[in-house]
Design a protein around this motif. Structure first.
Motif, PDB file in Angstrom:
ATOM      1  N   THR A 267       1.146   6.369  -6.861  1.00  0.00           N
ATOM      2  CA  THR A 267       0.221   7.421  -7.544  1.00  0.00           C
ATOM      3  C   THR A 267      -0.140   8.802  -6.793  1.00  0.00           C
ATOM      4  O   THR A 267      -1.164   9.401  -7.173  1.00  0.00           O
ATOM      5  CB  THR A 267      -1.279   6.617  -6.915  1.00  0.00           C
ATOM      6  OG1 THR A 267      -1.455   6.517  -5.515  1.00  0.00           O
ATOM      7  CG2 THR A 267      -1.396   5.106  -7.663  1.00  0.00           C
TER       8      THR A 267
ATOM      9  N   ASP B 207      -0.411   9.731  -3.638  1.00  0.00           N
ATOM     10  CA  ASP B 207      -1.363  10.016  -2.691  1.00  0.00           C
ATOM     11  C   ASP B 207      -0.683   9.975  -1.300  1.00  0.00           C
ATOM     12  O   ASP B 207      -0.392   9.219  -0.428  1.00  0.00           O
ATOM     13  CB  ASP B 207      -2.116   8.447  -2.383  1.00  0.00           C
ATOM     14  CG  ASP B 207      -3.286   8.768  -1.227  1.00  0.00           C
ATOM     15  OD1 ASP B 207      -3.348   9.436  -0.609  1.00  0.00           O
ATOM     16  OD2 ASP B 207      -4.004   7.844  -1.196  1.00  0.00           O
ATOM     17  N   LYS B 208      -0.356  11.334  -1.035  1.00  0.00           N
ATOM     18  CA  LYS B 208       0.579  11.722   0.040  1.00  0.00           C
ATOM     19  C   LYS B 208      -0.213  11.519   1.276  1.00  0.00           C
ATOM     20  O   LYS B 208       0.480  11.051   2.260  1.00  0.00           O
ATOM     21  CB  LYS B 208       0.782  13.067   0.074  1.00  0.00           C
ATOM     22  CG  LYS B 208       1.670  13.587   0.890  1.00  0.00           C
ATOM     23  CD  LYS B 208       1.941  15.250   0.756  1.00  0.00           C
ATOM     24  CE  LYS B 208       2.843  15.931   1.890  1.00  0.00           C
ATOM     25  NZ  LYS B 208       2.919  17.172   1.868  1.00  0.00           N
ATOM     26  N   THR B 209      -1.465  11.651   1.496  1.00  0.00           N
ATOM     27  CA  THR B 209      -2.302  11.327   2.631  1.00  0.00           C
ATOM     28  C   THR B 209      -1.966   9.708   3.137  1.00  0.00           C
ATOM     29  O   THR B 209      -1.720   9.523   4.456  1.00  0.00           O
ATOM     30  CB  THR B 209      -3.636  11.691   2.647  1.00  0.00           C
ATOM     31  OG1 THR B 209      -3.547  13.203   2.267  1.00  0.00           O
ATOM     32  CG2 THR B 209      -4.556  11.462   3.972  1.00  0.00           C
ATOM     33  N   SER B 210      -2.198   9.033   2.171  1.00  0.00           N
ATOM     34  CA  SER B 210      -2.205   7.368   2.626  1.00  0.00           C
ATOM     35  C   SER B 210      -0.877   6.976   2.708  1.00  0.00           C
ATOM     36  O   SER B 210      -0.475   6.218   3.659  1.00  0.00           O
ATOM     37  CB  SER B 210      -2.700   6.729   1.428  1.00  0.00           C
ATOM     38  OG  SER B 210      -4.092   6.837   1.218  1.00  0.00           O
TER      39      SER B 210
ATOM     40  N   GLN C  28       0.659  -1.311  -0.204  1.00  0.00           N
ATOM     41  CA  GLN C  28      -0.091  -0.091   0.121  1.00  0.00           C
ATOM     42  C   GLN C  28       0.702   1.209  -0.010  1.00  0.00           C
ATOM     43  O   GLN C  28       0.277   2.152  -0.569  1.00  0.00           O
ATOM     44  CB  GLN C  28      -1.050   0.028   1.210  1.00  0.00           C
ATOM     45  CG  GLN C  28      -1.919  -1.095   1.258  1.00  0.00           C
ATOM     46  CD  GLN C  28      -2.691  -1.249   2.543  1.00  0.00           C
ATOM     47  OE1 GLN C  28      -2.470  -0.539   3.493  1.00  0.00           O
ATOM     48  NE2 GLN C  28      -3.621  -2.005   2.448  1.00  0.00           N
TER      49      GLN C  28
ATOM     50  N   ALA D 171       0.810   3.921  -2.955  1.00  0.00           N
ATOM     51  CA  ALA D 171       0.569   5.486  -2.575  1.00  0.00           C
ATOM     52  C   ALA D 171       1.627   6.406  -3.063  1.00  0.00           C
ATOM     53  O   ALA D 171       1.375   7.260  -3.534  1.00  0.00           O
ATOM     54  CB  ALA D 171       0.553   5.628  -1.114  1.00  0.00           C
TER      55      ALA D 171
END
Length: 154
Positions: A50, A52-55, A43, A47
């Motif tokens: 893609t 997805d800094k938050t994840s 994951q 992240a």
């Protein structure tokens, strides 16, 4: 004709055995990846790829230590505000293939060790190298968190 059919049969058996052996070797190279700790590592990679800094940030322990290229980042916030964004840009522009990944869970700790092949072009330069990654994870408040990362490449 019988000799030809026997040759085709034995050749097919040999190919099937080679494919089965290759599959066994491939399976031996990927151990523990489907564990809950292994899924956290996957994951995290996804992240980053893609953007997805938050994840990505959520999967890191607050006090994570990240060793890469002779530098050290000493917290998730430091990484998130400095090198994470450049890692995301780099990973979105290149292709990385997992060559080997082994995750060993020992109680509330886990170690993930992997090798990958990265290719592509980034900032006008061709990239083609093998990388290695070691991550240490801890179960904190019932969730796996990445507490140490070491990245290197050849």
């Amino acid at each position: 004709m019988i000799v030809c059919l026997a040759g085709v049969f034995w050749g097919s058996v040999s190919i099937a055995q080679d494919n089965a052996h290759h599959s066994e070797q491939k399976n031996e190279m990927f151990i523990g990846v489907d564990s809950s700790a292994g899924r956290v590592v996957t994951q995290f990679h996804q992240a980053l790829k893609t953007g997805d800094k938050t994840s990505a940030r959520k999967l890191l322990a607050d006090d994570v230590l990240i060793f890469e290229g002779g530098r050290v980042e000493r917290s998730a916030d430091e990484y998130a505000h400095h090198h994470m964004l450049s890692d995301m840009k780099y990973l979105s522009a290149t292709h990385s293939e997992s060559l080997e990944h082994n995750v060993k869970v020992m109680g509330n700790s886990a170690v993930s060790m992997s090798r990958s092949k990265t290719t592509g072009t980034y900032k006008g330069k061709e990239r083609n190298y093998e990388g290695m990654e070691t991550m240490v994870l801890e179960k904190q408040h019932g969730e796996w968190k990445i507490v140490r990362i070491h990245w290197s490449n050849l």
